[in-house]
Design a protein around this motif. Structure first.
Motif, PDB file in Angstrom:
ATOM      1  N   THR A   1       0.846  -1.189   0.108  1.00  0.00           N
ATOM      2  CA  THR A   1       0.009  -0.033  -0.042  1.00  0.00           C
ATOM      3  C   THR A   1       0.982   1.364  -0.061  1.00  0.00           C
ATOM      4  O   THR A   1       1.972   1.322   0.979  1.00  0.00           O
ATOM      5  N   ALA A   2       0.803   2.230  -0.959  1.00  0.00           N
ATOM      6  CA  ALA A   2       1.408   3.395  -1.228  1.00  0.00           C
ATOM      7  C   ALA A   2       0.566   4.514  -0.819  1.00  0.00           C
ATOM      8  O   ALA A   2      -0.475   4.616  -1.090  1.00  0.00           O
ATOM      9  N   ARG A   3       1.052   5.430   0.076  1.00  0.00           N
ATOM     10  CA  ARG A   3       0.483   6.472   0.508  1.00  0.00           C
ATOM     11  C   ARG A   3       1.449   7.680   0.021  1.00  0.00           C
ATOM     12  O   ARG A   3       2.587   7.823   0.600  1.00  0.00           O
ATOM     13  N   VAL A   4       1.014   8.610  -0.954  1.00  0.00           N
ATOM     14  CA  VAL A   4       1.649   9.691  -1.455  1.00  0.00           C
ATOM     15  C   VAL A   4       1.105  10.858  -0.962  1.00  0.00           C
ATOM     16  O   VAL A   4      -0.179  11.260  -1.108  1.00  0.00           O
ATOM     17  N   GLY A   5       1.998  11.602  -0.059  1.00  0.00           N
ATOM     18  CA  GLY A   5       1.406  13.145   0.652  1.00  0.00           C
ATOM     19  C   GLY A   5       1.970  14.052  -0.347  1.00  0.00           C
ATOM     20  O   GLY A   5       3.104  13.954  -0.654  1.00  0.00           O
ATOM     21  N   LEU A   6       1.266  15.209  -0.315  1.00  0.00           N
ATOM     22  CA  LEU A   6       1.761  16.420  -1.002  1.00  0.00           C
ATOM     23  C   LEU A   6       1.474  17.532  -0.092  1.00  0.00           C
ATOM     24  O   LEU A   6       0.421  17.711   0.401  1.00  0.00           O
ATOM     25  N   GLY A   7       2.537  18.413   0.085  1.00  0.00           N
ATOM     26  CA  GLY A   7       2.233  19.387   0.955  1.00  0.00           C
ATOM     27  C   GLY A   7       3.528  20.722   0.743  1.00  0.00           C
ATOM     28  O   GLY A   7       4.651  20.399  -0.061  1.00  0.00           O
ATOM     29  N   PRO A   8       3.367  21.616   1.206  1.00  0.00           N
ATOM     30  CA  PRO A   8       4.228  22.733   1.141  1.00  0.00           C
ATOM     31  C   PRO A   8       5.727  22.346   1.624  1.00  0.00           C
ATOM     32  O   PRO A   8       5.695  21.755   2.706  1.00  0.00           O
ATOM     33  N   THR A   9       6.919  22.875   1.059  1.00  0.00           N
ATOM     34  CA  THR A   9       8.125  22.593   1.470  1.00  0.00           C
ATOM     35  C   THR A   9       8.605  23.600   2.658  1.00  0.00           C
ATOM     36  O   THR A   9       9.602  23.349   3.313  1.00  0.00           O
ATOM     37  N   GLY A  10       7.800  24.786   2.617  1.00  0.00           N
ATOM     38  CA  GLY A  10       8.296  25.949   3.634  1.00  0.00           C
ATOM     39  C   GLY A  10       9.305  26.779   2.839  1.00  0.00           C
ATOM     40  O   GLY A  10       9.793  27.694   3.336  1.00  0.00           O
ATOM     41  N   HIS A  11       9.568  26.310   1.646  1.00  0.00           N
ATOM     42  CA  HIS A  11      10.412  26.876   0.817  1.00  0.00           C
ATOM     43  C   HIS A  11      10.088  27.657  -0.348  1.00  0.00           C
ATOM     44  O   HIS A  11      10.818  27.929  -1.485  1.00  0.00           O
ATOM     45  N   GLY A  12       8.850  27.859  -0.386  1.00  0.00           N
ATOM     46  CA  GLY A  12       7.788  28.366  -1.323  1.00  0.00           C
ATOM     47  C   GLY A  12       7.625  27.334  -2.528  1.00  0.00           C
ATOM     48  O   GLY A  12       6.880  27.725  -3.605  1.00  0.00           O
ATOM     49  N   GLY A  13       7.905  26.044  -2.390  1.00  0.00           N
ATOM     50  CA  GLY A  13       7.430  25.115  -3.497  1.00  0.00           C
ATOM     51  C   GLY A  13       6.636  23.933  -2.616  1.00  0.00           C
ATOM     52  O   GLY A  13       6.275  24.251  -1.579  1.00  0.00           O
ATOM     53  N   PHE A  14       6.489  22.802  -3.336  1.00  0.00           N
ATOM     54  CA  PHE A  14       5.743  21.701  -2.744  1.00  0.00           C
ATOM     55  C   PHE A  14       6.568  20.727  -2.588  1.00  0.00           C
ATOM     56  O   PHE A  14       7.478  20.494  -3.885  1.00  0.00           O
ATOM     57  N   GLY A  15       6.257  19.541  -1.989  1.00  0.00           N
ATOM     58  CA  GLY A  15       6.995  18.337  -1.906  1.00  0.00           C
ATOM     59  C   GLY A  15       6.304  17.235  -1.638  1.00  0.00           C
ATOM     60  O   GLY A  15       4.997  17.275  -1.577  1.00  0.00           O
ATOM     61  N   LEU A  16       6.742  16.156  -1.848  1.00  0.00           N
ATOM     62  CA  LEU A  16       5.841  14.566  -1.688  1.00  0.00           C
ATOM     63  C   LEU A  16       6.679  13.969  -0.417  1.00  0.00           C
ATOM     64  O   LEU A  16       7.795  14.185  -0.187  1.00  0.00           O
ATOM     65  N   THR A  17       5.964  13.096  -0.066  1.00  0.00           N
ATOM     66  CA  THR A  17       6.106  12.066   0.998  1.00  0.00           C
ATOM     67  C   THR A  17       5.754  10.955   0.495  1.00  0.00           C
ATOM     68  O   THR A  17       4.573  10.695  -0.014  1.00  0.00           O
ATOM     69  N   VAL A  18       6.295   9.540   0.827  1.00  0.00           N
ATOM     70  CA  VAL A  18       5.790   8.277   0.399  1.00  0.00           C
ATOM     71  C   VAL A  18       5.870   7.414   1.637  1.00  0.00           C
ATOM     72  O   VAL A  18       6.903   7.168   2.149  1.00  0.00           O
ATOM     73  N   ASP A  19       4.864   6.790   2.027  1.00  0.00           N
ATOM     74  CA  ASP A  19       4.959   5.436   2.731  1.00  0.00           C
ATOM     75  C   ASP A  19       4.571   4.210   2.203  1.00  0.00           C
ATOM     76  O   ASP A  19       3.536   4.180   1.148  1.00  0.00           O
ATOM     77  N   LEU A  20       5.373   3.314   2.314  1.00  0.00           N
ATOM     78  CA  LEU A  20       5.190   2.000   1.472  1.00  0.00           C
ATOM     79  C   LEU A  20       4.835   1.110   2.505  1.00  0.00           C
ATOM     80  O   LEU A  20       5.900   0.752   3.336  1.00  0.00           O
ATOM     81  N   ASP A  21       3.944   0.315   2.662  1.00  0.00           N
ATOM     82  CA  ASP A  21       3.441  -0.411   3.736  1.00  0.00           C
ATOM     83  C   ASP A  21       3.265  -1.860   3.014  1.00  0.00           C
ATOM     84  O   ASP A  21       2.550  -2.312   2.383  1.00  0.00           O
ATOM     85  N   LEU A  22       3.946  -3.018   3.662  1.00  0.00           N
ATOM     86  CA  LEU A  22       3.963  -4.342   3.186  1.00  0.00           C
ATOM     87  C   LEU A  22       3.012  -5.300   4.073  1.00  0.00           C
ATOM     88  O   LEU A  22       2.998  -5.060   5.158  1.00  0.00           O
ATOM     89  N   HIS A  23       2.125  -5.956   3.417  1.00  0.00           N
ATOM     90  CA  HIS A  23       1.304  -6.996   4.044  1.00  0.00           C
ATOM     91  C   HIS A  23       1.812  -8.220   3.508  1.00  0.00           C
ATOM     92  O   HIS A  23       1.496  -8.473   2.133  1.00  0.00           O
ATOM     93  N   ALA A  24       2.363  -9.041   4.164  1.00  0.00           N
ATOM     94  CA  ALA A  24       2.828 -10.539   3.789  1.00  0.00           C
ATOM     95  C   ALA A  24       2.391 -11.662   4.543  1.00  0.00           C
ATOM     96  O   ALA A  24       3.060 -11.913   5.490  1.00  0.00           O
TER      97      ALA A  24
END
Length: 147
Positions: free
Chosen positions: A79-102
């Protein structure tokens, strides 16, 4: 680098537009989510597309590593969760969580596969140092020293 494949897509209208791959296999309307001030239309958004792409690529890497180590990763999901938010430096950035269920792997084997897949996956290699990526197994964050 020897390029094995190149994907091509064209978008018109940005986040409220339409996108289509050159081969026509992906043809999508785009909408801005309400959380970002959009009208929450019926289309997808770039972050959802990145989430699907990253999860698919990462799981392929994980399955390859599992096969090479004779581990049973059948029935696993990423399961991938991609977050989008301000960087605090005038632009935007991403975060990614990758969660394995096995369901067929021990916790230790699952963590080792995640760490090894992170080194193999092209998306992981492309984002390393640029995007905060968190690796998890069943919602619990991995320690980075797993591999």
């Amino acid at each position: 680098m020897n390029i094995l494949y190149t994907a091509e897509a064209t978008v018109e209208g940005g986040r409220e537009g339409h996108g289509r791959t050159s081969d026509g296999r992906l043809d999508v309307d785009l909408s801005v989510p309400e959380e970002m001030g959009g009208r929450a239309g019926s289309g997808t958004n770039p972050e959802q597309l990145v989430a699907v792409g990253f999860a698919a690529c990462f799981q392929s890497a994980l399955l390859s590593v599992a096969q090479g180590r004779s581990l049973d990763a059948s029935g696993s999901t990423i399961t991938a969760r991609v977050g989008l938010g301000p960087t605090g430096h005038g632009g935007f950035g991403l975060t990614v969580d990758l969660d394995l269920h096995a369901p067929h792997l021990s916790r230790d084997d699952a963590e080792e596969l995640m760490a090894r897949a992170d080194k193999l996956c092209p998306y992981s290699n492309a984002t390393r140092g640029n995007v905060d990526v968190t690796l998890m197994v069943d919602g619990a964050v991995l320690e980075r020293s797993a591999a």
